[in-house]
Design a protein around this motif. Sequence first.
Motif, mmCIF file in Angstrom:
data_model
loop_
_atom_site.group_PDB
_atom_site.id
_atom_site.type_symbol
_atom_site.label_atom_id
_atom_site.label_comp_id
_atom_site.label_asym_id
_atom_site.label_seq_id
_atom_site.Cartn_x
_atom_site.Cartn_y
_atom_site.Cartn_z
ATOM 1 N N ARG A 140 59.073 19.856 50.650
ATOM 2 C CA ARG A 140 58.663 18.619 50.588
ATOM 3 C C ARG A 140 59.606 17.606 49.988
ATOM 4 O O ARG A 140 60.624 17.769 49.549
ATOM 5 N N TYR A 193 59.256 19.739 57.868
ATOM 6 C CA TYR A 193 58.845 21.004 56.728
ATOM 7 C C TYR A 193 57.051 20.538 57.064
ATOM 8 O O TYR A 193 56.622 19.735 56.839
ATOM 9 N N LYS A 207 49.942 19.443 55.301
ATOM 10 C CA LYS A 207 49.068 20.197 54.591
ATOM 11 C C LYS A 207 49.039 19.458 52.954
ATOM 12 O O LYS A 207 47.766 19.238 52.888
ATOM 13 N N LYS A 208 49.852 19.091 52.521
ATOM 14 C CA LYS A 208 49.519 18.229 50.948
ATOM 15 C C LYS A 208 49.557 16.871 51.478
ATOM 16 O O LYS A 208 48.966 16.384 50.554
ATOM 17 N N HIS A 240 44.324 21.061 42.515
ATOM 18 C CA HIS A 240 45.501 21.848 43.016
ATOM 19 C C HIS A 240 45.482 23.326 42.243
ATOM 20 O O HIS A 240 46.177 23.782 41.410
ATOM 21 N N SER A 243 53.904 24.894 41.617
ATOM 22 C CA SER A 243 54.691 25.818 42.769
ATOM 23 C C SER A 243 55.167 26.912 42.145
ATOM 24 O O SER A 243 55.946 26.746 41.160
ATOM 25 N N ASP A 298 44.869 27.480 47.163
ATOM 26 C CA ASP A 298 45.851 26.322 46.884
ATOM 27 C C ASP A 298 45.081 24.859 46.646
ATOM 28 O O ASP A 298 45.595 24.186 45.788
ATOM 29 N N TYR A 351 49.038 29.698 52.264
ATOM 30 C CA TYR A 351 50.525 29.512 52.407
ATOM 31 C C TYR A 351 51.378 30.124 51.222
ATOM 32 O O TYR A 351 51.397 29.489 50.038
ATOM 33 N N ARG A 393 58.000 31.019 53.375
ATOM 34 C CA ARG A 393 56.843 30.869 53.398
ATOM 35 C C ARG A 393 55.973 31.587 54.470
ATOM 36 O O ARG A 393 56.560 31.636 55.564
HETATM 37 O O1 LIG Z 1 53.349 22.030 49.476
HETATM 38 C C1 LIG Z 1 54.276 22.998 49.478
HETATM 39 O O2 LIG Z 1 55.118 22.724 50.177
HETATM 40 C C2 LIG Z 1 53.964 23.935 48.873
HETATM 41 C C3 LIG Z 1 53.119 24.100 47.958
HETATM 42 O O3 LIG Z 1 51.857 24.504 48.106
HETATM 43 C C4 LIG Z 1 53.254 23.438 46.734
HETATM 44 O O4 LIG Z 1 54.413 22.764 46.434
HETATM 45 O O5 LIG Z 1 52.469 23.104 45.860
#
Ligand SMILES: O=C([O-])CC(=O)C(=O)O
Length: 661
Positions: free
Chosen positions: A179, A318, A323-324, A343, A361, A380, A397, A445
């Motif tokens: 990220r 990426y 997701k995030k 988290h 992470s 997660d 993930y 991943r």
């Molecule tokens: O978001 C990501 O790239 C991987 C992840 O779960 C984190 O960094 O907490």
Amino acid sequence: MAENGEFSFTSRANKTGRDGLAKIQTNKKEAVVCHDDSAPPVKAQTIDELHSLQKKRSTPNTPIKSTLADGSFTSISEEERQKQQLQSISASLASLARETGPKVVKGDPEARKVESQKLTHTQYTPTILNISDSALKFTHVLYDLSPAELYEQAIKYEKGSFITATGALATLSGAKTGRSPRDKRVVKDETTENELWWGKGSPNIEMDEQTFLVNRERAVDYLNSLDKVFVNDQFLNWDPEHRIKVRIVSARAYHSLFMHNMCIRPTPEELEDFGTPDFTIYNAGLFPCNRYTHYMTSSTSIDINLARKEMVILGTQYAGEMKKGLFSLMHYLMPKRQILSLHSGCNMGKDGDVALFFGLSGTGKTTLSTDHNRYLIGDDEHCWSENGVSNIEGGCYAKCIDLSREKEPDIWNAIKFGTVLENVVFDEHTRQVDYSDKSVTENTRAAYPIEYIPNAKIPCVGPHPKNVILLACDAFGVLPPVSKLSLAQTMYHFISGYTALVAGTEDGVKEPQATFSACFGAAFIMLHPTKYAAMLAERMQKHGATGWLVNTGWSGGRYESGSRIKLAYTRRIIDAIHSGTLLEANYTTTEVFGLDIPTGIEGVPSEILDPENTWSDKNAYKETLLKLGGLFKKNFEGFMSHKIGEDNKLTEEILAAGPVF
Ligand SMILES: O=C([O-])CC(=O)C(=O)O
Ligand SMILES: Nc1ncnc2c1ncn2[C@@H]1O[C@H](COP(=O)(O)OP(=O)(O)OP(=O)(O)O)[C@@H](O)[C@H]1O
Ligand SMILES: [Ca+2]
Ligand SMILES: [Mn+2]
């Protein structure tokens, strides 16, 4: 590796059917020739016809309902439903400046080439204020494709896509293999100015509405300029009362499959009733932002606009950004409904005892929540509401570096058909993955649907947690493998959000890098950390949950002399927490951090439980311990002036729960 960062497998990949297939010359009259196969002849006159037989049309969905003005339901035709869906997608991709959506047509442009002349496109033509060439062009939408279809798209059109020996889809995420937190921006308007956490330590870098619209237009124009885009309509949060509908518009099959795996997959019926999404992502992937645009500091920008319910991604492929990004959204929406977003990983024992696993992470959330003897609720992202816990996602993930079948069998077995494998290296011929290879990145991943874990708990919800486990990978080797925490200590460590990794090895200097990230995920929170901490304290108190600090990092000295605690030992520690035996153990208290450590745990050598025992140089131990204590103190200074909870009592206790020396 080629200069563009992609792998090239010269001969093999290019040998197959580039020139297309030649038409079969059949001659019915000469069918007297004796063939050695006795099966009836194929029911096709041409190869094209044969291929058209191969793809069986899905059985039509259940009758489609639509609401009439009087609230009653009526069935609408398939044609009408398709039209409504296309209108919705066209509206999603509309340029705001031109007030017109693109002409959207469903399906793969390649598949339609032959037929396109006779095909009448179902199109949406809104009142066009300004016609430009872009408004005359069709954008093909590949809507909620299946994993098999996405595999085909990826392999055909996206360089770097391959099927591995176990059937996973190997992909490359391009220049970014992680990220880009410094390029994550949030629109600051009258509402968010007061609601969100801004300034020092906050992950929310501000941008204005106008700049957001500039980036949005850039992404939308890019997506509309393509022959085709992928659209996923999916859900977040397994709690049906607080389910959020998301639409993801992206340029790559890889992204579509990633989100298919990571979000909750709607049933065909749910898809019919999907309606307007609550939030939309425009992922322009490799297409960069314009660096002359105000606020832009690089070619990458990940922009969230809460008022518009939209997110734009420019200049990074990426997939974790999507997701995030959605997780950030949940960190805003859920607390507004008095629901705590976390988290954390989460699993449940046979007797219904739930554990949460927090950690930055790489500290072990996925590894330790994926436990063959327990039900996996999620790895997660979770919500803790009045009803208990619920997973936000529909997939996992997992980090793959040094993955082994022996140590992590369930994750290993989940890497099969349907799983996206990012940035791994594999044998050119056998397509066997080498999980120890870091040539592309250390952050390799695997993204797979949660059902790929055999004991996943579907639906992914559970009762209130009994144990709250804070994971830290301490490369200084001074934190005990496990400590039992008071509520105040749990809050202190939750707000601190510590982990330490060993820095890069290039120049031979290996100094542990301490990281403090509030709530074990400062990069994703939207409100001030104390807001989440207060909610966690309140829930832990109410439901009698016990806090634990588990060091999944170094033991027996620092990184250079010690080694990472064996996963097998950490698993025994976690087992003892789950079973309740650790709660009953005998404890002693450590110096400086004041942590309660057990004197014995079944299956774990007792001498490692107190880190001091494992260091041969006691002075070095003390020195390192004080150094880490100092780093904790310095980090916590930023939170000293904030109140947590209703009264000052807890705040004072939390401040006193840190290292004392
Ligand atoms: O978001 C990501 O790239 C991987 C992840 O779960 C984190 O960094 O907490
Ligand atoms: N003692 C240990 N405990 C936990 N994990 C360990 C241990 N020793 C080595 N590991 C390795 O550390 C890594 C933990 O990564 P994991 O995927 O669980 O991180 P995560 O907390 O889920 O991070 P993210 O939020 O980035 O997904 C795995 O590769 C695991 O094999
Ligand atoms: Ca994980
Ligand atoms: Mn994570």
